[in-house]
Design a protein around this motif. Structure first.
Motif, mmCIF file in Angstrom:
data_model
loop_
_atom_site.group_PDB
_atom_site.id
_atom_site.type_symbol
_atom_site.label_atom_id
_atom_site.label_comp_id
_atom_site.label_asym_id
_atom_site.label_seq_id
_atom_site.Cartn_x
_atom_site.Cartn_y
_atom_site.Cartn_z
ATOM 1 N N UNK B 3 19.743 -30.406 0.684
ATOM 2 C CA UNK B 3 19.236 -29.131 0.181
ATOM 3 C C UNK B 3 17.997 -29.295 -0.684
ATOM 4 N N UNK B 4 17.170 -28.270 -0.663
ATOM 5 C CA UNK B 4 16.066 -28.139 -1.607
ATOM 6 C C UNK B 4 16.591 -27.303 -2.774
ATOM 7 N N UNK B 5 16.399 -27.795 -3.977
ATOM 8 C CA UNK B 5 16.954 -27.122 -5.154
ATOM 9 C C UNK B 5 15.836 -26.490 -5.974
ATOM 10 N N UNK B 6 16.044 -25.246 -6.367
ATOM 11 C CA UNK B 6 15.040 -24.560 -7.182
ATOM 12 C C UNK B 6 15.659 -24.054 -8.483
ATOM 13 N N UNK B 7 14.896 -24.205 -9.559
ATOM 14 C CA UNK B 7 15.322 -23.675 -10.858
ATOM 15 C C UNK B 7 14.143 -23.026 -11.578
ATOM 16 N N UNK B 8 14.389 -21.988 -12.384
ATOM 17 C CA UNK B 8 15.654 -21.270 -12.480
ATOM 18 C C UNK B 8 15.838 -20.353 -11.273
ATOM 19 N N UNK B 9 16.983 -19.757 -11.141
ATOM 20 C CA UNK B 9 17.190 -18.803 -10.054
ATOM 21 C C UNK B 9 16.534 -17.463 -10.390
ATOM 22 N N UNK B 10 16.488 -17.149 -11.673
ATOM 23 C CA UNK B 10 15.810 -15.934 -12.119
ATOM 24 C C UNK B 10 14.943 -16.270 -13.328
ATOM 25 N N UNK B 11 13.769 -15.664 -13.379
ATOM 26 C CA UNK B 11 12.854 -15.865 -14.502
ATOM 27 C C UNK B 11 12.226 -14.515 -14.842
ATOM 28 N N UNK B 12 12.384 -14.153 -16.108
ATOM 29 C CA UNK B 12 11.763 -12.917 -16.582
ATOM 30 C C UNK B 12 10.684 -13.305 -17.587
ATOM 31 N N UNK B 13 9.513 -12.732 -17.451
ATOM 32 C CA UNK B 13 8.418 -13.075 -18.349
ATOM 33 C C UNK B 13 7.576 -11.849 -18.637
ATOM 34 N N UNK B 105 14.123 -24.781 3.250
ATOM 35 C CA UNK B 105 13.792 -23.895 2.136
ATOM 36 C C UNK B 105 14.849 -23.966 1.047
ATOM 37 N N UNK B 106 14.397 -23.782 -0.197
ATOM 38 C CA UNK B 106 15.327 -23.621 -1.300
ATOM 39 C C UNK B 106 15.809 -22.182 -1.387
ATOM 40 N N UNK B 107 16.675 -21.924 -2.352
ATOM 41 C CA UNK B 107 17.247 -20.580 -2.515
ATOM 42 C C UNK B 107 16.336 -19.630 -3.269
ATOM 43 N N UNK B 108 15.261 -20.164 -3.821
ATOM 44 C CA UNK B 108 14.262 -19.300 -4.427
ATOM 45 C C UNK B 108 14.433 -19.064 -5.915
ATOM 46 N N UNK B 109 13.325 -18.665 -6.536
ATOM 47 C CA UNK B 109 13.315 -18.201 -7.924
ATOM 48 C C UNK B 109 12.801 -16.769 -7.926
ATOM 49 N N UNK B 110 13.624 -15.865 -8.430
ATOM 50 C CA UNK B 110 13.207 -14.468 -8.551
ATOM 51 C C UNK B 110 12.422 -14.315 -9.844
ATOM 52 N N UNK B 111 11.125 -14.073 -9.736
ATOM 53 C CA UNK B 111 10.270 -13.907 -10.899
ATOM 54 C C UNK B 111 10.031 -12.423 -11.150
#
Lengths: 112, 114
Positions: B3-13, B105-111
């Protein structure tokens, strides 16, 4: 780049075979046809790739007629977990296919 | 399957802030990519990276974006001064060789930019 056309959405019942067709009238001689699956909040996942005739793997089959202007992804005996968006991409087999834009895809909903 | 790993799963800025999205590609993969998917829209290619340099980038990947492989495992996407329109799901992908047909693909980061 070859333009693709797929149905926007499809519904099917569990246990049925589902066929999703993609049209790609201006496919080039060197182009391959690749299908990806995307679940909500997940990245796309490669399903299958083919050039002509028929390709089968443990997940799906891909049927490509002789003129290659269309292709059909076949999912045997679908289950609820097959609910996803399915993308058809046409382009290079490997290098270069990373730049292909995923279209709107086909939203497949499996009904219990 | 690896797997491709992505962090964080969610990011608020907040608008104007810098963000760094992180990815750990599959260990023996050499080619790395970033994609963006705005809600309800298409998955779009941003950039490809190989041998510690950018191979290709799209029109979207302007001067506010940068990528880096700071060590042997991580692959990062930095957005220097975020805009509201940068709100999207960002996916990292990798493959071992360019001739491989399969992108992982990784699971993504929701920005979310506020």
């Amino acid at each position: 780049l070859a333009k693709t056309t797929q149905p926007i959405s499809m519904d099917s019942y569990e246990g049925q075979e589902v066929n999703i067709t993609c049209s790609h009238n201006n496919i080039a001689t060197n182009d391959y046809i690749t299908w990806y699956q995307q679940f909500p909040s997940q990245g796309p996942r490669f399903i299958i790739q083919g050039y002509k005739t028929k390709v089968t793997n443990e997940v799906a089959s891909l049927f490509i007629p002789a003129d290659r202007k269309s292709s059909t992804l076949s999912l045997p005996r679908v289950s609820l977990s097959d609910t996803a968006v399915y993308y058809c991409l046409v382009g290079p087999k490997g290098f270069g296919n990373e730049k292909l834009t995923f279209g709107t895809g086909t939203r497949l909903t499996i009904i219990p | 399957e690896p797997e491709v790993t992505q962090t964080p799963s969610h990011q608020v800025t907040q608008m104007g802030q810098e963000v760094i999205l992180r990815c750990v590609p599959i260990s023996n993969h050499l080619y790395f990519y970033w994609y963006r998917q705005i809600l309800g829209q298409k998955v779009e290619f941003l950039v490809s990276f190989y041998n510690n340099e950018i191979s290709e980038k799209s029109e979207i990947f302007d001067d506010q974006f940068s990528v880096e492989r700071p060590d042997g495992s991580n692959f990062t996407l930095k957005i220097r001064s975020t805009k509201l329109e940068d709100s999207a799901m960002y996916f990292c992908a990798s493959r071992q060789e360019p001739t491989n047909e399969k992108l992982f693909f990784g699971s993504g980061t929701q920005l979310s930019v506020l």
